[in-house]
Design an enzyme around this catalytic site. Structure first.
Site, PDB file in Angstrom:
ATOM      1  N   ASP A 136      85.822  -1.805 -86.307  1.00 62.03           N
ATOM      2  CA  ASP A 136      85.340  -1.679 -87.682  1.00 62.03           C
ATOM      3  C   ASP A 136      84.890  -0.250 -87.954  1.00 62.03           C
ATOM      4  OD1 ASP A 136      84.009  -2.428 -90.241  1.00 62.03           O
ATOM      5  OD2 ASP A 136      84.337  -4.454 -89.508  1.00 62.03           O
ATOM      6  N   HIS A 199      80.303  -1.254 -93.937  1.00 61.95           N
ATOM      7  CA  HIS A 199      81.177  -2.400 -93.639  1.00 61.95           C
ATOM      8  C   HIS A 199      80.966  -2.950 -92.226  1.00 61.95           C
ATOM      9  CE1 HIS A 199      85.103  -4.382 -92.869  1.00 61.95           C
ATOM     10  NE2 HIS A 199      85.183  -4.531 -94.176  1.00 61.95           N
ATOM     11  N   SER A 527      87.130  -9.733 -95.060  1.00 65.18           N
ATOM     12  CA  SER A 527      86.371  -8.963 -94.058  1.00 65.18           C
ATOM     13  C   SER A 527      85.044  -9.634 -93.753  1.00 65.18           C
ATOM     14  CB  SER A 527      86.071  -7.557 -94.579  1.00 65.18           C
ATOM     15  OG  SER A 527      87.165  -6.708 -94.406  1.00 65.18           O
TER      16      SER A 527
END
Ligand SMILES: *[C@@H]1O[C@H](CO)[C@@H](O)[C@H](O)[C@H]1NC(C)=O
Ligand SMILES: *[C@@H]1O[C@H](CO)[C@@H](O)[C@H](O)[C@H]1NC(C)=O
Ligand SMILES: *[C@@H]1O[C@H](CO)[C@@H](O)[C@H](O)[C@H]1NC(C)=O
Ligand SMILES: *[C@@H]1O[C@H](CO)[C@@H](O)[C@H](O)[C@H]1NC(C)=O
Ligand SMILES: *[C@@H]1O[C@H](CO)[C@@H](O)[C@H](O)[C@H]1NC(C)=O
Ligand SMILES: *[C@@H]1O[C@H](CO)[C@@H](O)[C@H](O)[C@H]1NC(C)=O
Ligand SMILES: *[C@@H]1O[C@H](CO)[C@@H](O)[C@H](O)[C@H]1NC(C)=O
Ligand SMILES: *[C@@H]1O[C@H](CO)[C@@H](O)[C@H](O)[C@H]1NC(C)=O
Ligand SMILES: *[C@@H]1O[C@H](CO)[C@@H](O)[C@H](O)[C@H]1NC(C)=O
Length: 776
Positions: A136, A199, A527
């Site tokens: 990620d 994220h 996600s």
């Protein structure tokens, strides 16, 4: 037209960026994949160097060109090559595929309660023996979600590393590496596994964060936590401002497998399908599977169009995104007393103060050639500050609000005819709400019919969503573009308006210039659903440390909560087996197990070249006695029968189940058979007298000739006294050339301006969008 305009400009800019990127280099990074790790110990890097030497004609050039040697978990390398050199290497012995480096994109915490993982926490150990590896944007290591207070030292099996580059591990985050081989970063990035995007902190805390008090600027206040709060996290940062490169993704898999992770979580993907051995995620997850590691993947954000699902390799878990029972709304009140409700995360409290309300169309900045045709949509750079200052503006497009912020507006009310599904809430940096096009008409009517129109916008409320769970519109849909005989996605998990950890260096709303820092954010995407499934898989792994990846996946799929078909036109192609139900997945009764040999047989059936597969497996027996054909017999916990246009429905599937429940158990099938179809399951009873015993059954699906049936579905559930082992089946005949929309990416069109969210992870695309302006 409105939204398109905003989009074209970034497209233009991105092609410019690409052009100057290419001009400087005639050698571009390529990924060379060479299958299984060589058995002998000789230096693998020396071999790669020799291959490059042969192709490039010079030892020093070869040395310069080699970027990575993969060799810890499989064989291959990444190197800078011209097209001709890449071709030469692709013809060398032992090479499975050569591909240019590609940029991938990244595709709380009420959500764990919603999937009923409330009081079933396992405690440490066994949970603390489980390591989740995430590919990620890194993590914020000091985030309270990763507080290791009370954690013991990492499990003895752990062989990973922690870089000291601006990063310190602890007993929660036990490994951290970063990869940027091809300049995917920009000035906003830090050369460290430290997350500047948000994220990766969000996905890691969703999967395995500890319990912390959380809210998004006072909204959704409560305790946030991951699915396995006692598990460990290993960070592999492969995503940067420009996206995630395939060479880096593959290197991260090479390391993660060798480091000893138990579950790999990958919330990113490609926007078009490729063959399994050209796709770094399919390759990496294949070798992970060989070592007993399940990879959990996001299905992609390209829905609701068919055949958009990404990451569909049968040895991985493919996760769609669905709603939880909480939705964020923001009401607004007009001067005439009318109250309308928008779908928005609005954390600005106007305390009921009313402001003058105008339509964007009357606030064009004519000096720069704007007109009501632009300003009605509140496009950046189109507004007249004198008209907008101190007012709430009604805009006919979903936008980032920058035009109104720059003109000192007090707030915005948006409605957009192109936004068909108001099923996701976004947040802005000033009072904002998004209402339906019908309600937008009411607002416009009110503005034109009153002398001094006014409005106020209220702080958001969290409402109970009684419809949930429903697969969200943006979640990518099946069937699989490459393997029509495998039903994808596999499962769905919460992925809409998820509150979880965030990087304090990242923006906190859709507006790029938003400087408010936050440790928690509410965002949406597959996600976000993927780490829910990863956490659930880790939960099952903690209870059953010796289960294979296929067994864990089977447990999650056969126990999934059944979704309501009446809310989904595309049925299983939206939700697969249903919503994750981790508590029940601990005790599935029966499992559909599969080994590497089963997946290889599947690939042989799919027509993969035997020579190639032998390199991948490192085994000479590959594809003996297997002829290409329908891949119906992979021991998969679902059934997919693709029927050619106008042909009759006919398929026979064989499955073998392993008893993991009580020793003595009799299972009988309950079959849900849709109209048109006949289903025969043999034998009528599966009788077990030992744990670990296997039984085989066949499923015959027959029916008349069909045409234009996008999906017909049913299910077979094997039941004993305490277990229900449910497997869905689908019959369909999408035509080749049907309105497949693989290139079209909804994430570009809808929340395109959202900085630092899943949607931004879009390679070069993100770049232009960060500074949206009016095209000349
Ligand atoms: C959670 O469990 C309750 C009670 O056991 C049940 O009614 C509910 O349907 C379950 N919810 C989900 C999402 O499985
Ligand atoms: C971690 O948690 C412990 C125990 O709750 C607390 O005392 C400590 O301050 C926390 N550390 C950080 C950095 O938040
Ligand atoms: C380390 O991270 C901080 C942000 O926490 C950043 O400001 C700093 O520039 C970084 N240092 C290096 C050497 O990259
Ligand atoms: C990356 O960019 C920097 C600065 O633009 C440049 O000096 C360097 O050569 C580039 N490296 C690669 C691998 O393209
Ligand atoms: C609303 O009230 C709160 C608390 O009194 C105050 O902090 C805030 O500034 C007020 N907002 C506006 C826009 O007046
Ligand atoms: C119109 O746009 C120009 C160029 O951006 C800007 O300088 C000017 O202040 C704007 N006029 C008004 C009234 O907002
Ligand atoms: C398999 O593929 C390799 C490389 O593309 C090729 O050289 C070989 O002839 C193929 N073998 C068969 C049996 O098709
Ligand atoms: C496969 O067969 C070849 C030729 O028969 C032999 O040289 C090689 O050692 C075998 N490889 C394995 C892994 O058995
Ligand atoms: C299933 O279909 C196959 C092939 O048509 C047939 O040979 C077999 O007898 C059928 N089995 C059952 C249980 O109907």
């Amino acid at each position: 037209m409105g939204v398109l305009h905003l989009l074209l400009y970034p497209l233009l800019l991105s092609s410019l960026l690409l052009a100057c990127h290419c001009r400087n280099l005639n050698r571009k990074l390529h990924v060379v994949y060479m299958g299984d790790s060589p058995k002998e110990g000789s230096s693998i890097a020396a071999k790669h160097h020799a291959m490059l030497h042969r192709a490039l004609g010079s030892a020093s050039l070869a040395k310069e060109s080699l970027v990575y040697s993969y060799g810890r978990s499989f064989n291959g390398f990444a190197a800078k090559l011209t097209k001709d050199e890449a071709e030469t290497i692709s013809e060398m012995e032992g090479v499975v595929s050569v591909n240019p480096n590609r940029i991938f994109k990244l595709h709380t915490t009420r959500s764990w309660d919603f999937v009923n993982l409330t009081t079933n926490k396992l405690g440490a150990p066994p949970e603390s023996d489980v390591v989740i590896g995430l590919l990620d944007t890194g993590v914020w290591p000091e985030h309270p979600s990763f507080n290791d207070s009370g954690f013991s030292a990492p499990p003895a099996k752990w062989k990973g590393e922690c870089t000291s580059k601006n990063f310190t591990c602890n007993n929660k985050i036990i490994g951290a590496r970063f990869y940027d081989s091809d300049n995917a970063s920009d000035v906003t990035d830090i050369m460290s596994p430290r997350d500047t995007e948000g994220h990766g902190t969000h996905t890691a805390s969703t999967a395995a964060g500890v319990e912390v008090d959380a809210s998004y600027f006072g909204l959704a206040e409560g305790v946030a936590r991951g699915g396995v709060p006692n598990a460990r996290i290993a960070v592999y940062k492969v995503c940067w401002a420009f996206g995630c490169g395939s060479a880096d993704i593959l290197k991260a898999f090479d390391d993660a497998i060798a480091d000893g992770v138990d579950i790999i979580s990958v919330s990113l993907g490609s926007s078009y399908p490729s063959d399994y051995f050209d796709d770094p995620i399919a390759i990496g997850s294949f070798h992970a599977m060989k070592k007993g590691i399940l990879t959990s993947n996001s299905a992609g954000n390209s829905g609701p169009y068919p055949v958009t699902v990404s990451n569909f390799a049968p040895w991985t878990l493919t996760v769609a995104a669905s709603t939880i029972d909480r939705k964020f709304v923001a009401r607004l009140q007009l001067g005439n007393g009318l109250i309308l409700t928008g779908i928005t995360i609005n954390v600005f409290d106007l305390n009921g103060t009313t402001y003058p309300l105008i339509w964007g169309g009357v606030a064009a900045n004519y000096t720069i050639g704007s007109s009501p045709d632009y300003s009605r949509y509140c496009f950046p750079g189109t507004m007249n500050a004198n008209m907008v200052a101190g007012k709430i503006v009604f805009c006919e497009a979903l936008g980032d609000g920058s035009a109104i912020i720059e003109a000192n507006g007090a707030g915005q009310i948006m409605s957009d005819v192109l936004v068909e599904n108001m099923d996701v809430a976004f947040s802005w940096s000033f009072p904002s709400t998004l209402i339906s096009p019908e309600d937008g008409k009411l607002v416009k009517e009110y503005i034109t019919s009153s002398e001094n129109p006014t409005a106020t916008i209220f702080f958001s409320d969290a409402w109970k969503d009684a419809m949930a769970p429903v697969v969200v519109s943006f979640s990518s849909r099946g069937p699989s573009a490459i393997s029509p005989d495998i039903l994808k996605p596999d499962i769905t998990a919460p992925g809409v308006d998820i509150l979880a950890g965030w990087s304090p260096l990242s923006g906190s709303s859709v507006y790029y210039g938003d400087t408010r820092s936050t440790l928690f954010n509410i965002i949406s995407g597959t996600s976000m659903s993927c780490p829910h499934a990863s956490g659930a898989a880790a939960y099952v792994k903690a209870v059953h440390p010796n289960w294979s990846p296929a067994a864990i996946k089977s447990a999650l799929m056969t126990t999934a909560r059944v979704m309501d078909p009446s809310k989904h036109d595309d049925l299983e192609f939206a939700y697969g087996s249903g919503q994750i139900n981790p508590a029940d997945a601990r005790d599935p009764g029966l499992i559909f197990d599969a080994t590497e040999a089963d997946y290889i047989n599947f690939l042989c059936k799919q027509g993969y070249n035997t020579t190639t597969l032998r390199i991948v497996t490192g085994d000479n027996s590959t594809c003996n006695n297997v002829t290409p054909g329908r891949a119906w017999d992979l021991n998969y916990p679902s059934f997919s029968l693709y029927v050619e246009e106008g042909q009759t429905i006919s398929g026979t599937f064989t499955r073998t189940v392993t008893n993991v429940g009580e020793a003595n158990a009799n299972y009988t099938p309950v079959i849900y058979i849709p109209a048109l179809i006949d289903v025969v399951v043999e034998p009528p009873v599966l009788a077990f007298s030992a744990v670990g015993e296997t039984q085989t059954f066949t499923v015959n699906i027959t029916g008349p000739a069909i045409s234009q049936h996008p999906i017909i579905s049913g299910s077979i559930t094997w039941k004993d006294e305490s277990h229900a082992v449910r497997t869905p089946f689908v019959v369909y005949n999408y035509l080749p050339g049907a309105p497949y929309n693989l290139e079209y990416d909804q994430s570009n069109a809808f929340p395109s301006f959202q900085k630092n969210s899943v949607y931004q992870r879009n390679g070069f695309m993100g770049r232009g969008r960060a500074h949206p302006r009016l095209a000349n």
